[in-house]
Design an enzyme around this catalytic site. Structure first.
Site, PDB file in Angstrom:
ATOM      1  N   ASP A  35      16.597 -39.303 -33.329  1.00 19.87           N
ATOM      2  CA  ASP A  35      15.217 -39.711 -33.093  1.00 19.87           C
ATOM      3  C   ASP A  35      14.267 -38.870 -33.943  1.00 19.87           C
ATOM      4  OD1 ASP A  35      16.341 -41.370 -31.305  1.00 19.87           O
ATOM      5  OD2 ASP A  35      15.344 -40.558 -29.518  1.00 19.87           O
ATOM      6  N   TYR A  38      14.198 -40.047 -37.447  1.00 19.73           N
ATOM      7  CA  TYR A  38      13.470 -41.320 -37.499  1.00 19.73           C
ATOM      8  C   TYR A  38      11.957 -41.063 -37.464  1.00 19.73           C
ATOM      9  CZ  TYR A  38      11.807 -45.953 -36.100  1.00 19.73           C
ATOM     10  OH  TYR A  38      11.131 -47.144 -36.026  1.00 19.73           O
ATOM     11  N   GLU A 115      26.690 -69.206 -22.900  1.00 16.35           N
ATOM     12  CA  GLU A 115      25.950 -67.953 -23.026  1.00 16.35           C
ATOM     13  C   GLU A 115      25.006 -67.802 -21.845  1.00 16.35           C
ATOM     14  OE1 GLU A 115      22.603 -69.189 -26.277  1.00 16.35           O
ATOM     15  OE2 GLU A 115      24.667 -69.113 -26.966  1.00 16.35           O
ATOM     16  N   LYS A 117      21.752 -67.571 -19.616  1.00 17.64           N
ATOM     17  CA  LYS A 117      20.414 -68.155 -19.638  1.00 17.64           C
ATOM     18  C   LYS A 117      19.447 -67.065 -19.182  1.00 17.64           C
ATOM     19  CE  LYS A 117      17.866 -72.310 -18.376  1.00 17.64           C
ATOM     20  NZ  LYS A 117      16.639 -71.664 -17.973  1.00 17.64           N
ATOM     21  N   ASP A 119      16.201 -65.238 -18.114  1.00 14.19           N
ATOM     22  CA  ASP A 119      15.040 -65.722 -17.364  1.00 14.19           C
ATOM     23  C   ASP A 119      13.777 -65.040 -17.881  1.00 14.19           C
ATOM     24  OD1 ASP A 119      13.605 -67.140 -15.572  1.00 14.19           O
ATOM     25  OD2 ASP A 119      14.295 -66.055 -13.802  1.00 14.19           O
ATOM     26  N   ARG A 138       6.485 -71.476 -26.441  1.00 17.20           N
ATOM     27  CA  ARG A 138       7.020 -72.826 -26.490  1.00 17.20           C
ATOM     28  C   ARG A 138       5.909 -73.872 -26.314  1.00 17.20           C
ATOM     29  NH1 ARG A 138       8.786 -76.485 -22.759  1.00 17.20           N
ATOM     30  NH2 ARG A 138      10.300 -77.950 -23.562  1.00 17.20           N
ATOM     31  N   GLU A 172      14.336 -65.623 -26.235  1.00 14.27           N
ATOM     32  CA  GLU A 172      13.727 -65.465 -24.925  1.00 14.27           C
ATOM     33  C   GLU A 172      13.186 -64.039 -24.808  1.00 14.27           C
ATOM     34  OE1 GLU A 172      13.891 -68.246 -23.206  1.00 14.27           O
ATOM     35  OE2 GLU A 172      13.501 -67.760 -21.106  1.00 14.27           O
ATOM     36  N   TYR A 224      18.729 -66.764 -29.526  1.00 18.95           N
ATOM     37  CA  TYR A 224      19.893 -67.596 -29.217  1.00 18.95           C
ATOM     38  C   TYR A 224      19.989 -68.873 -30.037  1.00 18.95           C
ATOM     39  CZ  TYR A 224      16.228 -69.509 -26.198  1.00 18.95           C
ATOM     40  OH  TYR A 224      15.051 -70.007 -25.725  1.00 18.95           O
ATOM     41  N   LYS A 361      22.653 -73.977 -13.550  1.00 19.31           N
ATOM     42  CA  LYS A 361      21.711 -73.131 -12.811  1.00 19.31           C
ATOM     43  C   LYS A 361      22.412 -72.513 -11.601  1.00 19.31           C
ATOM     44  CE  LYS A 361      17.604 -73.112 -13.654  1.00 19.31           C
ATOM     45  NZ  LYS A 361      16.541 -74.079 -13.821  1.00 19.31           N
ATOM     46  N   CYS A 455      -5.198 -57.988  19.614  1.00 19.06           N
ATOM     47  CA  CYS A 455      -5.074 -57.746  18.174  1.00 19.06           C
ATOM     48  C   CYS A 455      -4.571 -56.324  17.943  1.00 19.06           C
ATOM     49  CB  CYS A 455      -6.436 -57.930  17.499  1.00 19.06           C
ATOM     50  SG  CYS A 455      -6.462 -57.386  15.789  1.00 19.06           S
ATOM     51  N   CYS A 458      -7.541 -54.069  16.432  1.00 17.93           N
ATOM     52  CA  CYS A 458      -8.788 -53.716  17.106  1.00 17.93           C
ATOM     53  C   CYS A 458      -8.714 -53.887  18.626  1.00 17.93           C
ATOM     54  CB  CYS A 458      -9.936 -54.569  16.567  1.00 17.93           C
ATOM     55  SG  CYS A 458      -9.791 -56.303  17.056  1.00 17.93           S
ATOM     56  N   CYS A 473      -7.280 -63.377  15.963  1.00 13.90           N
ATOM     57  CA  CYS A 473      -8.102 -62.365  16.615  1.00 13.90           C
ATOM     58  C   CYS A 473      -9.534 -62.862  16.510  1.00 13.90           C
ATOM     59  CB  CYS A 473      -7.961 -61.034  15.885  1.00 13.90           C
ATOM     60  SG  CYS A 473      -9.274 -59.873  16.276  1.00 13.90           S
ATOM     61  N   CYS A 478     -13.335 -56.898  13.563  1.00 16.06           N
ATOM     62  CA  CYS A 478     -11.986 -56.322  13.519  1.00 16.06           C
ATOM     63  C   CYS A 478     -11.738 -55.637  12.160  1.00 16.06           C
ATOM     64  CB  CYS A 478     -10.978 -57.447  13.734  1.00 16.06           C
ATOM     65  SG  CYS A 478      -9.292 -56.975  13.383  1.00 16.06           S
TER      66      CYS A 478
HETATM   67  S1  IVH Z   1      18.954 -73.016 -25.705  1.00 17.30           S
HETATM   68  C1  IVH Z   1      17.721 -77.118 -26.945  1.00 17.30           C
HETATM   69  N1  IVH Z   1      19.886 -70.719 -24.843  1.00 17.30           N
HETATM   70  O1  IVH Z   1      16.058 -71.939 -21.110  1.00 17.30           O
HETATM   71  C2  IVH Z   1      18.191 -75.792 -26.538  1.00 17.30           C
HETATM   72  N2  IVH Z   1      17.877 -71.532 -23.909  1.00 17.30           N
HETATM   73  O2  IVH Z   1      15.511 -75.098 -20.373  1.00 17.30           O
HETATM   74  C3  IVH Z   1      17.105 -74.898 -26.223  1.00 17.30           C
HETATM   75  N3  IVH Z   1      16.865 -70.045 -22.274  1.00 17.30           N
HETATM   76  O3  IVH Z   1      13.248 -73.084 -22.782  1.00 17.30           O
HETATM   77  C4  IVH Z   1      17.404 -73.764 -25.398  1.00 17.30           C
HETATM   78  N4  IVH Z   1      18.379 -68.461 -22.373  1.00 17.30           N
HETATM   79  O4  IVH Z   1      13.572 -70.626 -22.636  1.00 17.30           O
HETATM   80  C5  IVH Z   1      18.924 -71.639 -24.741  1.00 17.30           C
HETATM   81  N5  IVH Z   1      20.790 -68.665 -24.189  1.00 17.30           N
HETATM   82  C6  IVH Z   1      19.835 -69.594 -24.099  1.00 17.30           C
HETATM   83  C7  IVH Z   1      18.747 -69.431 -23.225  1.00 17.30           C
HETATM   84  C8  IVH Z   1      17.782 -70.433 -23.159  1.00 17.30           C
HETATM   85  C9  IVH Z   1      17.236 -68.841 -21.808  1.00 17.30           C
HETATM   86  C10 IVH Z   1      15.681 -70.794 -21.808  1.00 17.30           C
HETATM   87  C11 IVH Z   1      14.783 -71.256 -22.900  1.00 17.30           C
HETATM   88  C12 IVH Z   1      14.597 -72.724 -22.716  1.00 17.30           C
HETATM   89  C13 IVH Z   1      15.148 -72.962 -21.359  1.00 17.30           C
HETATM   90  C14 IVH Z   1      15.900 -74.273 -21.369  1.00 17.30           C
END
Ligand code: IVH
Length: 725
Positions: A35, A38, A115, A117, A119, A138, A172, A224, A361, A455, A458, A473, A478
């Site tokens: 570090d 750097y 892969e 997803k 959040d 987006r 993301e 991704y 999901k 309450c 009070c 109440c 109060c």
């Molecule tokens: S692919 C057409 N890969 O999930 C393909 N999406 O409903 C586009 N997301 O809006 C998405 N991880 O924000 C893809 N590994 C991943 C993801 C991912 C999160 C989100 C992305 C997208 C939503 C899809």
């Protein structure tokens, strides 16, 4: 003085080095230097750029933070649309997806990449010849907001790639769970509203107009996908700069734009240090695209798997359903993508989502815990809400130790008792709720809940009127109601008193400094500094915020008072119609119901409110403190809504009125206001130092009004804009 050539060279060399070491550190998590080393490189670069400011470029590593705050985000059109995904919630739905894919392709087996997803918030990063030129949210998929300066503050977003490609990358933005909790702890201490979850925190942080705020937020990114890819000129076999949009698995998989899988192409022009690139061929599969992204310097999530068939995908989904909590960030599912790009192109897209991908999901996470106690909360209107005190458990990303039980009937229906083991989940992944009692765990020692007769704050009587679910109440003074009332009074959409949050409101009431909202305006610095965690500076800030709140106008005051059934919209309606607090206080039920959108229930509530001497005393005290009790223009006569249906946007500073006043005038005359210019905007009102909205309006041909023309319009339309009462 022009920079000597050695300096120009050294600056460029330092940047290359720093970009490379950023990549080692943030993307590969495998630093090559300490570090301290750097920091030394960075300091040298800063020194040289300070001495020769003309050498500063937007992609210099020193330029991650430092851009000036914006007035509004620009809208940008995505080069290829950012699509969303259809969902699968169980094994059968994944198998059905696989069957559809195989049938459409006429093959027996398909390879998938599974892969995580993530959040967070989807973004697109655009690079021209390896340099970051734009980053966008987006939005609606076609157009998003230009948040380039905020994305630049994220250390793992490369400002310069390791090869000079022109590419749109999809990823993301997320906030790691621990960092999110730390951020919320800090916000709580500062009396600021908390973020419900890391996703909201990421979205809120990315949409800051001031990039310095974003820079303080612990954001990160996983990339991704590739939305667009161009081979650098001279590197492609035919020597042309060939745009082959969809060939790299663009979200659209637009078969018509799929260029031939152009051969050796990417990189090779010596963009500085970096890993020995793997050939530089255009990717033909999603797997190769992920590998290419990593080689270019993007942070790609390491947990992805090439699956031979849907069976392996299902196994992968099962694994992560169980293991998701072991990750330091939130995921809400698994994304499954057909690996081969030629297959993706053949499958194509529907209106909203590609046919070659699906999101599995996770089911709402449920956990069991024990109800230690059931306590009641007293709200601003005296409503008494029972709340379960739980043994703390982690669920959907945060630690939960309480859950609302809504009211007595809810507790009876679910038969929730103190001491019960219960299953909890988060509704919409945000609000914790008790799903059911685990009756098999009952020992007989559980105690049913009794609604208190008095309450808890009070000692006043608690009354539950016939036919209503809510007990209240009925003591108007109060202290618990008062604390909630102050919090509401000070909230952003009400009087917007910055720094006056729940902790301070409680302290002011507890110390006896405030016994109604009007008392806030007689607080002194001496009183404030005696409170815990209140320094001289915070006290001055609070007093200034109180002072500033006095001019908000009648609509806000009305809403802030918390009259039952009077929300923001109703308050604005009333302010526009009556123009002053005095006129409103005198209004009868009949006069009130004559106002559009005001029904019998609201009218009665208002009349009752003004019949209470205690309320009138508070209003008098607010008036005496200098709180403005009028709206700035006289009320438009009934039916006089000449701006009905017209949409306005305001930019810049008006000299004769505040922005709020201008907006109120527009609303009073039937128009609406919005924060951004679009094709649907009817007028842009332009004050001094307008922002980027002006250019946008000019581009779209939206009619522009200067202040004088605007005053004329609203004056002619409905009276004197500056008239008082
Ligand atoms: S692919 C057409 N890969 O999930 C393909 N999406 O409903 C586009 N997301 O809006 C998405 N991880 O924000 C893809 N590994 C991943 C993801 C991912 C999160 C989100 C992305 C997208 C939503 C899809």
């Amino acid at each position: 003085m022009a920079a000597p050539e050695e300096v120009v060279k050294r600056v460029e060399q330092l940047r290359e080095l720093i970009h490379y070491h950023n990549y080692r550190y943030f993307t590969l998590d495998d630093p090559e230097i300490s570090d301290a080393e750097y920091d030394q490189l960075m300091r040298e670069l800063i020194r040289l750029e300070e001495a020769y400011p003309e050498l500063v470029t937007p992609d210099s590593p020193t330029q991650r933070v430092g851009a000036a705050p914006l007035e509004a985000f620009k809208t940008v059109q995505h080069r290829t649309p950012m699509m969303s995904l259809s969902n699968a919630f169980d094994r059968e739905e994944l198998e059905a997806f696989d069957a559809r894919v195989r049938k459409a392709l006429g093959v027996d087996a398909v390879e998938y990449v599974a892969e995580l997803k993530i959040d967070g918030v989807a973004v697109s990063l655009s690079y021209e010849e390896g340099r970051l030129v734009r980053g966008a949210t987006r939005g609606d998929g076609e157009r998003g907001e230009d948040v380039t300066q905020n994305l630049k503050t994220i250390a793992s977003v490369p400002l310069r790639l390791l090869r000079p490609v022109t590419i749109d990358v999809r990823g993301e933005v997320y906030m790691p769970r621990e960092a999110f909790e730390e951020l919320n702890r800090r916000r709580e201490a500062e009396g600021q509203p908390l973020f419900a979850n890391p996703r909201n925190a990421s979205a809120g942080s990315l949409r800051q107009l001031d990039p310095r705020i974003t820079a303080e937020r612990p954001l990160d990114i996983f990339c991704y996908g590739i939305g667009y890819l161009e081979i650098p000129s001279g590197a492609a076999p035919d020597g042309g700069a060939e745009a082959a949009g969809a060939a790299a698995g663009a979200d659209t998989a637009g078969a018509d734009r799929a260029g031939p899988a152009a051969g050796a192409g990417l990189g090779g022009t010596g963009a500085g240090p970096g890993p020995a690139g793997a050939g530089g061929a255009r990717p033909a599969t999603h797997k190769e695209a992920l590998e290419l992204l990593r080689e270019l310097g993007f942070k790609v999530n390491p947990h992805w798997r090439l699956c031979r068939g849907i069976g392996e995908v299902i196994e992968y989904c099962r694994h992560w359903t169980e293991q998701r909590r072991s990750l330091p960030y939130e995921i809400d599912g698994v994304v499954v993508k057909v690996n081969r790009f030629d297959y993706q192109e053949r499958l194509g897209v529907t209106a909203k989502s590609p046919r070659w991908a699906i999101a599995y999901k996770f089911p709402a996470e449920q956990v069991t815990t024990v109800v230690r106690d059931i306590v009641v909360n007293v709200g601003r209107t005296g409503a008494i809400t029972p709340m379960a005190i739980l043994d703390p458990v982690r669920v959907a990303g945060t630690t939960v130790s309480r859950a609302t039980l809504h009211n007595e009937d809810y507790i009876r229906q679910k038969d929730i008792r103190i001491g019960d083991t219960v299953v909890i989940q988060k509704a919409g992944d945000i609000i914790p709720e008790v799903v059911r009692v685990v009756e098999s765990q009952r020992t007989g020692a559980e105690r049913p809940f009794e609604m208190p007769k008095a309450c808890p704050a009070c000692g006043g009587a608690v009354v539950r009127p016939e036919g209503e679910a809510v007990a209240r109440c009925v003591n108007a003074s109060c202290p618990a109601q008062l604390v909630e009332g102050i919090i509401h009074f000070a909230s952003r959409d009400a009087m917007d008193i910055e720094g006056l949050g729940p902790a301070l409101a409680a302290a002011l009431v507890e110390k006896g400094l405030v016994s109604n909202v009007a008392d806030l305006y007689s607080l002194t610095k001496e009183q404030l500094v005696q409170l815990e965690r209140m320094g001289e500076k915070s006290a001055s800030n609070l007093l200034a915020a109180l002072e500033a709140s006095k001019g908000r106008g009648l609509a806000r005051v009305l809403y802030a008072l918390g009259i039952r059934h009077v929300g923001e919209g109703t308050a604005a309606e009333l302010a526009a119609h009556f123009g002053s607090m005095d006129a409103l206080a005198r209004a009868s039920v009949d006069e009130l119901t004559a106002v559009p959108d005001i029904g019998e229930k609201i009218a009665r509530s208002i009349v009752e409110y003004f019949a209470e001497p205690r309320n009138l005393a508070v209003i008098e005290a607010l008036k005496a403190a200098g709180v403005k009790m009028t709206e700035d223009a006289p009320p438009a006569g009934e039916g006089e809504r000449p701006l009905e249906g017209k949409r306005f946007v305001i930019t810049g500073t008006l000299s004769g009125m505040t922005r709020q006043e201008a907006e109120a005038a527009i609303k009073r005359l039937g128009g609406t206001t919005s924060g951004s210019v679009s094709r649907n905007t009817d007028y842009l009102v332009v004050g001094a130092s307008p922002g980027s909205k002006l250019q946008k309006a000019l581009d779209l041909g939206v009619p522009i009004l200067d202040e004088e023309a605007f005053l004329k319009l609203i004056g002619a339309a409905g009276g004197e804009p500056d008239g008082g009462h």
